[in-house]
Write a protein that holds these residues in place. Structure first.
Motif, PDB file in Angstrom:
ATOM      1  N   ALA A 187       0.829  -0.945   0.049  1.00 29.79           N
ATOM      2  CA  ALA A 187       0.038   0.002   0.058  1.00 29.79           C
ATOM      3  C   ALA A 187       1.031   1.179  -0.038  1.00 29.79           C
ATOM      4  N   SER A 188       0.339   2.290  -0.389  1.00 30.35           N
ATOM      5  CA  SER A 188       1.105   3.770  -0.534  1.00 30.35           C
ATOM      6  C   SER A 188       0.265   4.586   0.527  1.00 30.35           C
ATOM      7  N   MET A 189       0.561   4.858   1.628  1.00 31.03           N
ATOM      8  CA  MET A 189      -0.104   5.575   2.726  1.00 31.03           C
ATOM      9  C   MET A 189       0.456   6.980   2.699  1.00 31.03           C
ATOM     10  N   ALA A 190      -0.148   7.994   1.763  1.00 29.57           N
ATOM     11  CA  ALA A 190       0.563   9.181   1.497  1.00 29.57           C
ATOM     12  C   ALA A 190       0.730  10.156   2.595  1.00 29.57           C
ATOM     13  N   SER A 191      -0.284  10.239   3.734  1.00 32.61           N
ATOM     14  CA  SER A 191       0.050  10.873   5.095  1.00 32.61           C
ATOM     15  C   SER A 191       1.166  10.286   5.833  1.00 32.61           C
ATOM     16  N   GLU A 192       1.268   9.200   6.126  1.00 30.00           N
ATOM     17  CA  GLU A 192       2.215   8.472   6.599  1.00 30.00           C
ATOM     18  C   GLU A 192       3.845   8.667   6.015  1.00 30.00           C
ATOM     19  N   ILE A 193       3.844   8.754   4.695  1.00 34.81           N
ATOM     20  CA  ILE A 193       5.008   8.775   4.094  1.00 34.81           C
ATOM     21  C   ILE A 193       5.267  10.351   4.464  1.00 34.81           C
ATOM     22  N   GLN A 194       4.617  11.278   4.543  1.00 34.58           N
ATOM     23  CA  GLN A 194       4.870  12.673   4.877  1.00 34.58           C
ATOM     24  C   GLN A 194       5.326  12.751   6.243  1.00 34.58           C
ATOM     25  N   LEU A 195       4.808  11.895   7.082  1.00 33.04           N
ATOM     26  CA  LEU A 195       5.176  12.227   8.563  1.00 33.04           C
ATOM     27  C   LEU A 195       6.696  11.345   8.495  1.00 33.04           C
ATOM     28  N   ALA A 196       6.667  10.339   7.804  1.00 36.50           N
ATOM     29  CA  ALA A 196       8.179   9.542   7.678  1.00 36.50           C
ATOM     30  C   ALA A 196       9.415  10.485   7.332  1.00 36.50           C
ATOM     31  N   ILE A 197       9.043  11.232   6.238  1.00 35.71           N
ATOM     32  CA  ILE A 197      10.065  12.308   5.479  1.00 35.71           C
ATOM     33  C   ILE A 197      10.317  13.459   6.746  1.00 35.71           C
ATOM     34  N   ARG A 198       9.265  13.743   7.354  1.00 41.11           N
ATOM     35  CA  ARG A 198       9.495  14.670   8.353  1.00 41.11           C
ATOM     36  C   ARG A 198      10.502  14.231   9.670  1.00 41.11           C
ATOM     37  N   ILE A 199      10.260  13.151  10.108  1.00 43.75           N
ATOM     38  CA  ILE A 199      11.222  12.536  11.143  1.00 43.75           C
ATOM     39  C   ILE A 199      12.209  12.062  10.512  1.00 43.75           C
ATOM     40  N   PHE A 200      12.342  11.285   9.516  1.00 42.58           N
ATOM     41  CA  PHE A 200      13.802  11.077   9.016  1.00 42.58           C
ATOM     42  C   PHE A 200      14.653  12.004   8.579  1.00 42.58           C
ATOM     43  N   GLY A 201      13.878  13.290   8.229  1.00 44.76           N
ATOM     44  CA  GLY A 201      14.589  14.522   7.764  1.00 44.76           C
ATOM     45  C   GLY A 201      15.058  15.367   8.812  1.00 44.76           C
ATOM     46  N   GLY A 202      14.788  14.837  10.248  1.00 46.40           N
ATOM     47  CA  GLY A 202      15.414  15.491  11.246  1.00 46.40           C
ATOM     48  C   GLY A 202      14.536  16.535  11.979  1.00 46.40           C
ATOM     49  N   ASP A 203      13.303  16.386  11.578  1.00 47.56           N
ATOM     50  CA  ASP A 203      12.292  17.813  12.291  1.00 47.56           C
ATOM     51  C   ASP A 203      11.970  17.156  13.739  1.00 47.56           C
ATOM     52  N   SER A 204      12.470  17.561  14.672  1.00 46.96           N
ATOM     53  CA  SER A 204      12.203  17.171  16.093  1.00 46.96           C
ATOM     54  C   SER A 204      10.944  17.334  16.614  1.00 46.96           C
ATOM     55  N   ARG A 205      10.002  18.316  15.865  1.00 46.91           N
ATOM     56  CA  ARG A 205       8.881  18.453  16.305  1.00 46.91           C
ATOM     57  C   ARG A 205       7.834  17.297  16.227  1.00 46.91           C
ATOM     58  N   PHE A 206       8.133  16.492  15.278  1.00 44.21           N
ATOM     59  CA  PHE A 206       7.480  15.316  14.847  1.00 44.21           C
ATOM     60  C   PHE A 206       7.576  13.991  15.786  1.00 44.21           C
ATOM     61  N   LYS A 207       8.748  14.227  16.532  1.00 44.57           N
ATOM     62  CA  LYS A 207       9.180  12.936  17.132  1.00 44.57           C
ATOM     63  C   LYS A 207       7.920  12.459  18.426  1.00 44.57           C
TER      64      LYS A 207
END
Length: 343
Positions: A187-207
């Motif tokens: 499956a392709s979960m667009a919202s979860e992919i967006q969250l993953a990019i934020r977290i993998f990309g170092g945005d600590s707000r989303f931890k």
């Protein structure tokens, strides 16, 4: 004129502001009513307000502003899904009595003319909004989509614990996550992919959305946070669903006090949605890649990876029914792995 400065407001096209927007919307869509969709935390605040248990003055003021706004503009309020999240007996079963109580109190709060000195819980409360087995069945029907979201955020958490979300691991984590989504989740979960990019990309707000900010927590506490995030993403999917469903003649605004959820979706725009043979609708959003690390080449690499992944998914049958057995197996495996991690 009342304005809702204390709240974050989202539509299927991202962030919006009120109240001028409400007036324009009414002019453009004379046959469409306006609906405010409330998240679970706001539903809880309103029930606390009804019971005169509001702890913080600002929280009470925020609720009163929302009540006045809805009454002034004759806006309908939807609290059922937010109340469902708060009134579960189990993951896919409702505590009907508690749910009935929540829906009654929230509806009564918005239907009763606002008087600043009045305490709602001291008034004669003879109010009944019908809830029945249809509400329970709705939660059961929507559970597969929530489970898919939960399994997906479990995977994000697991990857972060195995591969620290540092700059050198951004591409590695994203590739591993998308490979898992394609080959295992299917499956392709667009919202979860967006969250993953934020977290993998170092945005600590989303931890905190996946409990990475918690140290020494029991795994069950981690799982509760992840279920909460799955519900947050579900609420946004319902906003998207209303936008593409031609049977719904209401313009929906999602009202929340969650800064992270707002930040995640404020620049998103719905592109489309695909029904899954009687299963809940799956929505797709477009967004700009945002990461904390200032690296143009990395952003380009991420966009290239996403483009390839989207093309691969496009060749697959994306209207297959959700496989509950597969989701439960993935859930069991990921929860087992997380329980055996060092905390």
């Amino acid at each position: 004129m009342i304005a809702l400065h204390s709240f974050y407001i989202l539509t299927h096209n991202g962030e919006t502001i009120l109240s001028d927007t409400i007036q324009r919307q009414r002019t453009e869509n004379q046959n469409s009513s306006i609906l405010f969709y409330l998240d679970a935390n706001l539903c809880l605040d309103i029930v606390s307000y009804f019971e005169n248990k509001q702890g913080q003055t600002q929280s009470k003021t925020n609720v009163e502003i929302l009540i006045l706004f809805c009454q002034q503009y004759n806006i309908e309020v939807s609290s059922k899904f937010g109340s469902m999240e708060l009134c579960k007996e189990s993951l896919n079963k409702l505590n009907i009595a508690k749910y009935q109580d929540f829906v009654n109190k929230i509806t009564y709060t918005f239907d009763t003319p606002f008087i600043e000195t009045s305490k709602l819980n001291e008034q004669i409360f003879n109010y009944y909004v019908e809830v029945n087995d249809t509400d329970s069945r709705a939660l059961e029907c929507l559970f597969p989509l929530q489970l898919m979201s939960y399994v997906t955020v479990l995977k994000i958490y697991s990857l972060c614990k195995k591969n620290n979300p540092s700059k050198e691991n951004v591409i590695k984590n994203l590739r591993l996550f998308l490979h898992w989504s394609n080959k295992h989740l299917n499956a392709s979960m667009a919202s979860e992919i967006q969250l993953a990019i934020r977290i993998f990309g170092g945005d600590s707000r989303f931890k905190k959305m996946i409990a990475l900010d918690k140290k020494g927590e029991h795994p069950d506490d981690i799982f509760r946070v992840l279920w909460g995030t799955a519900w947050d993403l579900f609420h946004m999917r319902m906003v998207h669903f209303s936008a593409i469903n031609t049977c719904i003649d209401q313009v929906m605004y999602f009202i929340t006090q969650d800064a992270n959820l707002y930040t995640l979706f404020k620049t998103c725009q719905l592109q489309g949605a695909i029904p899954s043979s009687g299963q809940p609708i799956t929505s797709f959003v477009s967004y700009d890649v945002e990461i904390q690390y200032k690296d143009v080449n990395m952003v380009k690499d991420i966009n290239d990876i996403l483009t390839t992944f989207t093309l691969e998914r496009g060749y697959l049958n994306s209207i297959e029914q959700l496989d509950i057995k597969l989701l439960e197996n993935l859930r069991a495996t990921l929860e087992y792995d997380i329980k055996n991690m060092a905390f």
